[in-house]
Motif scaffolding. Structure first.
Motif, PDB file in Angstrom:
ATOM      1  N   ALA A 101       0.853  -1.179   0.000  1.00 23.88           N
ATOM      2  CA  ALA A 101       0.000   0.000   0.000  1.00 23.88           C
ATOM      3  C   ALA A 101       0.896   1.239   0.000  1.00 23.88           C
ATOM      4  CB  ALA A 101      -0.910   0.013   1.215  1.00 23.88           C
ATOM      5  N   VAL A 102       0.418   2.305  -0.630  1.00 26.32           N
ATOM      6  CA  VAL A 102       1.162   3.560  -0.716  1.00 26.32           C
ATOM      7  C   VAL A 102       0.210   4.704  -0.385  1.00 26.32           C
ATOM      8  CG1 VAL A 102       2.484   5.085  -2.227  1.00 26.32           C
ATOM      9  CG2 VAL A 102       2.634   2.615  -2.532  1.00 26.32           C
ATOM     10  N   VAL A 103       0.702   5.653   0.416  1.00 30.31           N
ATOM     11  CA  VAL A 103      -0.103   6.825   0.757  1.00 30.31           C
ATOM     12  C   VAL A 103       0.794   8.047   0.810  1.00 30.31           C
ATOM     13  CG1 VAL A 103       0.122   6.507   3.269  1.00 30.31           C
ATOM     14  CG2 VAL A 103      -1.853   7.737   2.344  1.00 30.31           C
ATOM     15  N   GLU A 104       0.199   9.174   0.500  1.00 31.53           N
ATOM     16  CA  GLU A 104       0.863  10.483   0.579  1.00 31.53           C
ATOM     17  C   GLU A 104       0.022  11.327   1.527  1.00 31.53           C
ATOM     18  OE1 GLU A 104       1.297  14.353  -2.370  1.00 31.53           O
ATOM     19  OE2 GLU A 104       0.780  12.414  -3.213  1.00 31.53           O
ATOM     20  N   THR A 105       0.659  11.945   2.509  1.00 32.75           N
ATOM     21  CA  THR A 105      -0.051  12.789   3.465  1.00 32.75           C
ATOM     22  C   THR A 105       0.809  14.010   3.769  1.00 32.75           C
ATOM     23  OG1 THR A 105      -1.279  12.773   5.567  1.00 32.75           O
ATOM     24  CG2 THR A 105       0.827  11.595   5.514  1.00 32.75           C
ATOM     25  N   SER A 106       0.256  14.954   4.481  1.00 33.36           N
ATOM     26  CA  SER A 106       1.029  16.124   4.912  1.00 33.36           C
ATOM     27  C   SER A 106       1.447  15.957   6.360  1.00 33.36           C
ATOM     28  CB  SER A 106       0.181  17.395   4.771  1.00 33.36           C
ATOM     29  OG  SER A 106      -0.034  17.685   3.416  1.00 33.36           O
ATOM     30  N   SER A 107       2.529  16.620   6.723  1.00 38.72           N
ATOM     31  CA  SER A 107       3.062  16.492   8.080  1.00 38.72           C
ATOM     32  C   SER A 107       2.047  16.930   9.126  1.00 38.72           C
ATOM     33  CB  SER A 107       4.356  17.298   8.212  1.00 38.72           C
ATOM     34  OG  SER A 107       4.149  18.648   7.835  1.00 38.72           O
ATOM     35  N   PHE A 108       1.125  17.819   8.782  1.00 40.35           N
ATOM     36  CA  PHE A 108       0.118  18.285   9.743  1.00 40.35           C
ATOM     37  C   PHE A 108      -1.167  17.464   9.683  1.00 40.35           C
ATOM     38  CE2 PHE A 108      -0.211  20.848   5.898  1.00 40.35           C
ATOM     39  CZ  PHE A 108      -1.537  20.675   5.555  1.00 40.35           C
ATOM     40  N   GLN A 109      -1.199  16.445   8.823  1.00 43.76           N
ATOM     41  CA  GLN A 109      -2.386  15.603   8.722  1.00 43.76           C
ATOM     42  C   GLN A 109      -2.214  14.348   9.577  1.00 43.76           C
ATOM     43  OE1 GLN A 109      -2.651  15.306   4.431  1.00 43.76           O
ATOM     44  NE2 GLN A 109      -4.316  16.799   4.377  1.00 43.76           N
ATOM     45  N   ALA A 110      -1.828  13.232   8.968  1.00 49.66           N
ATOM     46  CA  ALA A 110      -1.899  11.973   9.710  1.00 49.66           C
ATOM     47  C   ALA A 110      -0.698  11.036   9.568  1.00 49.66           C
ATOM     48  CB  ALA A 110      -3.160  11.239   9.277  1.00 49.66           C
ATOM     49  N   PRO A 111       0.524  11.536   9.452  1.00 46.35           N
ATOM     50  CA  PRO A 111       1.626  10.574   9.314  1.00 46.35           C
ATOM     51  C   PRO A 111       1.749   9.649  10.520  1.00 46.35           C
ATOM     52  CG  PRO A 111       2.500  12.781   9.658  1.00 46.35           C
ATOM     53  CD  PRO A 111       1.022  12.919   9.426  1.00 46.35           C
ATOM     54  N   GLU A 120       5.617   2.728   6.748  1.00 43.01           N
ATOM     55  CA  GLU A 120       6.961   3.272   6.918  1.00 43.01           C
ATOM     56  C   GLU A 120       7.184   4.404   5.931  1.00 43.01           C
ATOM     57  OE1 GLU A 120       9.659   0.037   6.362  1.00 43.01           O
ATOM     58  OE2 GLU A 120       9.084  -0.928   8.244  1.00 43.01           O
ATOM     59  N   GLU A 121       7.779   5.492   6.414  1.00 46.31           N
ATOM     60  CA  GLU A 121       8.070   6.633   5.549  1.00 46.31           C
ATOM     61  C   GLU A 121       9.187   6.272   4.581  1.00 46.31           C
ATOM     62  OE1 GLU A 121       9.919  11.092   5.958  1.00 46.31           O
ATOM     63  OE2 GLU A 121       8.581  10.401   7.563  1.00 46.31           O
ATOM     64  N   PHE A 122       8.995   6.621   3.290  1.00 50.60           N
ATOM     65  CA  PHE A 122      10.065   6.403   2.320  1.00 50.60           C
ATOM     66  C   PHE A 122      10.443   7.672   1.576  1.00 50.60           C
ATOM     67  CE2 PHE A 122       6.246   5.516  -0.178  1.00 50.60           C
ATOM     68  CZ  PHE A 122       6.491   6.166  -1.373  1.00 50.60           C
ATOM     69  N   GLY A 123       9.764   8.769   1.871  1.00 49.10           N
ATOM     70  CA  GLY A 123      10.121  10.024   1.221  1.00 49.10           C
ATOM     71  C   GLY A 123       9.426  11.199   1.872  1.00 49.10           C
ATOM     72  N   ARG A 124      10.037  12.371   1.662  1.00 49.51           N
ATOM     73  CA  ARG A 124       9.505  13.601   2.254  1.00 49.51           C
ATOM     74  C   ARG A 124       9.924  14.763   1.363  1.00 49.51           C
ATOM     75  NH1 ARG A 124       8.837  15.449   8.044  1.00 49.51           N
ATOM     76  NH2 ARG A 124       8.529  13.216   8.390  1.00 49.51           N
ATOM     77  N   VAL A 125       8.994  15.672   1.108  1.00 56.14           N
ATOM     78  CA  VAL A 125       9.276  16.856   0.302  1.00 56.14           C
ATOM     79  C   VAL A 125       8.726  18.065   1.043  1.00 56.14           C
ATOM     80  CG1 VAL A 125       8.906  18.018  -1.906  1.00 56.14           C
ATOM     81  CG2 VAL A 125       9.096  15.517  -1.841  1.00 56.14           C
ATOM     82  N   ASP A 126       9.632  18.994   1.415  1.00 55.74           N
ATOM     83  CA  ASP A 126       9.190  20.229   2.064  1.00 55.74           C
ATOM     84  C   ASP A 126       8.337  21.036   1.100  1.00 55.74           C
ATOM     85  OD1 ASP A 126      10.647  19.559   4.326  1.00 55.74           O
ATOM     86  OD2 ASP A 126      12.415  20.690   3.681  1.00 55.74           O
ATOM     87  N   PHE A 127       7.358  21.753   1.647  1.00 56.60           N
ATOM     88  CA  PHE A 127       6.572  22.637   0.787  1.00 56.60           C
ATOM     89  C   PHE A 127       6.487  24.028   1.372  1.00 56.60           C
ATOM     90  CE2 PHE A 127       3.268  20.043   2.996  1.00 56.60           C
ATOM     91  CZ  PHE A 127       2.588  21.039   3.685  1.00 56.60           C
ATOM     92  N   GLY A 128       5.663  24.893   0.793  1.00 54.30           N
ATOM     93  CA  GLY A 128       5.634  26.320   1.075  1.00 54.30           C
ATOM     94  C   GLY A 128       5.235  26.745   2.466  1.00 54.30           C
ATOM     95  N   VAL A 129       4.825  25.857   3.332  1.00 55.49           N
ATOM     96  CA  VAL A 129       4.504  26.219   4.709  1.00 55.49           C
ATOM     97  C   VAL A 129       5.692  25.786   5.561  1.00 55.49           C
ATOM     98  CG1 VAL A 129       2.911  25.850   6.623  1.00 55.49           C
ATOM     99  CG2 VAL A 129       2.044  25.875   4.273  1.00 55.49           C
ATOM    100  N   GLU A 130       6.315  26.741   6.222  1.00 55.71           N
ATOM    101  CA  GLU A 130       7.537  26.455   6.967  1.00 55.71           C
ATOM    102  C   GLU A 130       7.350  25.290   7.940  1.00 55.71           C
ATOM    103  OE1 GLU A 130      10.553  28.760   9.962  1.00 55.71           O
ATOM    104  OE2 GLU A 130       9.478  29.944   8.467  1.00 55.71           O
ATOM    105  N   ALA A 131       8.325  24.405   7.970  1.00 58.91           N
ATOM    106  CA  ALA A 131       8.388  23.238   8.860  1.00 58.91           C
ATOM    107  C   ALA A 131       7.369  22.157   8.516  1.00 58.91           C
ATOM    108  CB  ALA A 131       8.246  23.659  10.318  1.00 58.91           C
ATOM    109  N   HIS A 132       6.779  22.209   7.319  1.00 57.25           N
ATOM    110  CA  HIS A 132       5.834  21.170   6.912  1.00 57.25           C
ATOM    111  C   HIS A 132       6.280  20.540   5.594  1.00 57.25           C
ATOM    112  CE1 HIS A 132       2.945  21.597  10.080  1.00 57.25           C
ATOM    113  NE2 HIS A 132       2.952  22.905   9.918  1.00 57.25           N
ATOM    114  N   ALA A 133       5.810  19.306   5.371  1.00 54.53           N
ATOM    115  CA  ALA A 133       6.225  18.563   4.184  1.00 54.53           C
ATOM    116  C   ALA A 133       5.133  17.594   3.761  1.00 54.53           C
ATOM    117  CB  ALA A 133       7.506  17.780   4.492  1.00 54.53           C
TER     118      ALA A 133
END
Length: 141
Positions: A101-111, A120-133
């Motif tokens: 299974a594969v899922v994409e979520t935001s750091s402020f949602q439900a990791p 298990e986390e296999f990737g992370r990409v920072d985005f335009g809100v500081e300290a979130h990915a």
């Protein structure tokens, strides 16, 4: 196909063009893999009157469960319903032959929820809100 003349690129958000391209890309994927198994999957949480309160939706394809959207209202989070919805969808995906299974979520949602469910986390990409990915997780089913 031969093209004459200049081609134009239009900045667009046409749902028709996107749907056409999605079908063409899927046909290409089937031609390359020989596998034509894409199917929607989901589970909904309903109140006693049948009104949808939340749910989990995605698709199965090429032996993978892709989780696209998972929503529960605040008052139901932490109640165990999220884990039950996820387990039902994972079981159905497994019956369909999915191995991961594969899922994409935001750091402020439900990791944390997904990690608690064995992802298990296999990737992370920072985005335009500081300290979130955006966080990418997977799980062996």
């Amino acid at each position: 196909m031969s093209i004459t003349g200049d081609l134009k690129i239009n900045l667009s958000h046409s749902q028709e063009a996107k749907a056409w391209a999605a079908k063409a890309l899927y046909r290409y994927n089937v031609e390359e893999t020989g596998i034509d198994d894409r199917a929607p999957i989901g589970a909904e949480l309903c109140d006693p009157a049948g009104r949808v309160l939340g749910g989990l939706w995605g698709r199965t394809e090429l032996g993978l469960l892709f989780l696209d959207m998972f929503f529960l209202p605040d008052y139901l989070r932490g109640s165990g319903y999220g884990g039950r919805l996820l387990a039902i969808v994972e079981e159905e995906a497994n019956r369909r032959g999915c191995q991961r299974a594969v899922v994409e979520t935001s750091s402020f949602q439900a990791p944390g929820f997904y990690v608690h469910q064995g992802y298990e986390e296999f990737g992370r990409v920072d985005f335009g809100v500081e300290a979130h990915a955006r966080i990418f997780l997977s799980k062996r089913l």
